[in-house]
Design an enzyme around this catalytic site. Structure first.
Site, PDB file in Angstrom:
ATOM      1  CE  LYS A 190      -4.192  -2.927   2.575  1.00 35.13           C
ATOM      2  NZ  LYS A 190      -3.987  -3.006   3.216  1.00 35.13           N
ATOM      3  CD  GLN A 223      -3.561  -4.181   6.167  1.00 32.33           C
ATOM      4  OE1 GLN A 223      -3.090  -3.618   5.725  1.00 32.33           O
ATOM      5  NE2 GLN A 223      -4.239  -5.842   6.061  1.00 32.33           N
ATOM      6  CG  ASP A 275      -8.862   0.260   4.499  1.00 33.77           C
ATOM      7  OD1 ASP A 275      -9.477  -0.285   3.202  1.00 33.77           O
ATOM      8  OD2 ASP A 275      -9.064  -0.243   5.737  1.00 33.77           O
TER       9      ASP A 275
END
Ligand code: NAP
Length: 284
Positions: free
Chosen positions: A53, A97, A120
């Site tokens: 990413k 994450q 996200d």
């Protein structure tokens, strides 16, 4: 019947070229779109994902802020880090994450991310807004699935979409996005009885099960559009590709389907967040 292989790399390339231009425009205004990634602990797969990413950000001229916290980080310490990033006006997107170590309250950490930086789509507010049809940043894999559908101009309105899986990051939000575009949606899960009968009615199938080669071609209607979000060990999707390919009119491969577009959606949503900052600066 002509088969369409839905090429995630192609979709991704076109979007990233556009994003690169938008990043240059923002930089001329003194704003570098920045994504902060937080990794807690030493899970090797998570380390790889975060690295991918970050590298993807830098490739299109964005800034990647990589925070790596030790395994023994407490929930409170993680919340402090997130709050600092919320306050930091140079940060436009925050990605925590998943999964974090088991002793951390992951939900609490997700909920601490400011909604305008939740690129996200992990906060409950972000999910709710997506479901109601005015969310800015849906979870990235559902957003990627919709992007592929739009790119290939596959019809959604009035179609019967069957989503297999109901996780908060995938099955549920993609069901909501399809419903918002006027599909008739059936969401299946591990307690669904007679999954095959459900799939036989599907014009659009989204596989989000987490089981390699799970959905078989025999279960599909002739001409179905098949989108495989699955990503299992050994680069294997959730559909049995060879048998599903025979029945489908359009299908995503694994790898090279939904996966590459997912990271691109993260970049896109961070660029949009930076553009909103630029707009606010202009007005202020
Ligand atoms: P998850 O949280 O494990 O959810 C799996 C879902 O599948 C659950 O809702 C579960 O039902 C359902 N399920 C399990 N067994 C089933 C069965 N026999 N019949 C029908 N439904 C069944 O997984 P996830 O995070 O959503 O991920 C799903 C897949 O997508 C995985 O392969 C993952 O690696 C992949 N993924 C890919 C990306 C990407 O970028 N391409 C991103 C995220 C995830 P219950 O709710 O009843 O348990």
């Amino acid at each position: 019947m002509e088969k369409l292989i839905l090429d995630g790399h192609l979709v991704s390339k076109e979007i990233r070229e556009d994003l690169q231009k938008r990043v240059s425009v923002l930089k001329e205004k003194g704003i570098t779109p920045s994504l902060a990634t937080i990794l807690v602990g030493d899970n090797p797969s998570s380390e790889t994902y975060v690295k991918m990413k970050g590298n993807a950000c830098e490739k299109i001229g964005m800034n990647s802020i990589r925070i790596h916290l030790p395994e023994e980080t407490t929930t409170e310490q993680l919340l402090t880090t997130i709050k600092q990033l919320n306050e930091d006006t140079t940060v436009h997107g925050i990605l925590l994450q998943h999964p974090v170590p088991a002793h951390i309250d992951e939900r609490k950490a997700f909920e601490t991310i400011a909604i305008e930086k939740d690129v996200d789509g992990v906060t409950s507010a972000g999910y709710g807004r997506t479901a109601l049809g005015f969310g800015k940043y849906p979870s990235c894999t559902p957003a990627a699935i919709m992007e592929i559908i739009h790119h290939y101009e596959l019809p959604v309105a009035g179609k019967h979409a069957v989503v297999v899986g109901r996780s908060p990051i995938l099955g549920k939000p993609v069901s909501a996005l399809l419903l918002n575009e006027d599909a008739t949606v059936t969401t299946c899960h591990s307690r669904t009885t007679n999954l095959e009968a459900m799939l036989q009615q599907a014009d659009i199938v989204v596989a989000a099960v987490g089981k390699p080669n799970f959905i078989k071609g025999d279960w599909l209607k002739e001409g179905a559009v098949v989108l495989d979000a699955g990503y299992n060990k050994g680069n294997i999707g959730d559909i049995d590709y060879d048998s599903c390919y025979k029945k489908a009119s359009a299908i995503t491969p694994v790898p090279g389907g939904v996966g590459p577009v997912t990271i691109t959606m993260l970049l896109k949503q961070t660029v949009i967040s930076a553009e909103e900052t630029a707009l606010k600066n202009q007005i202020a």
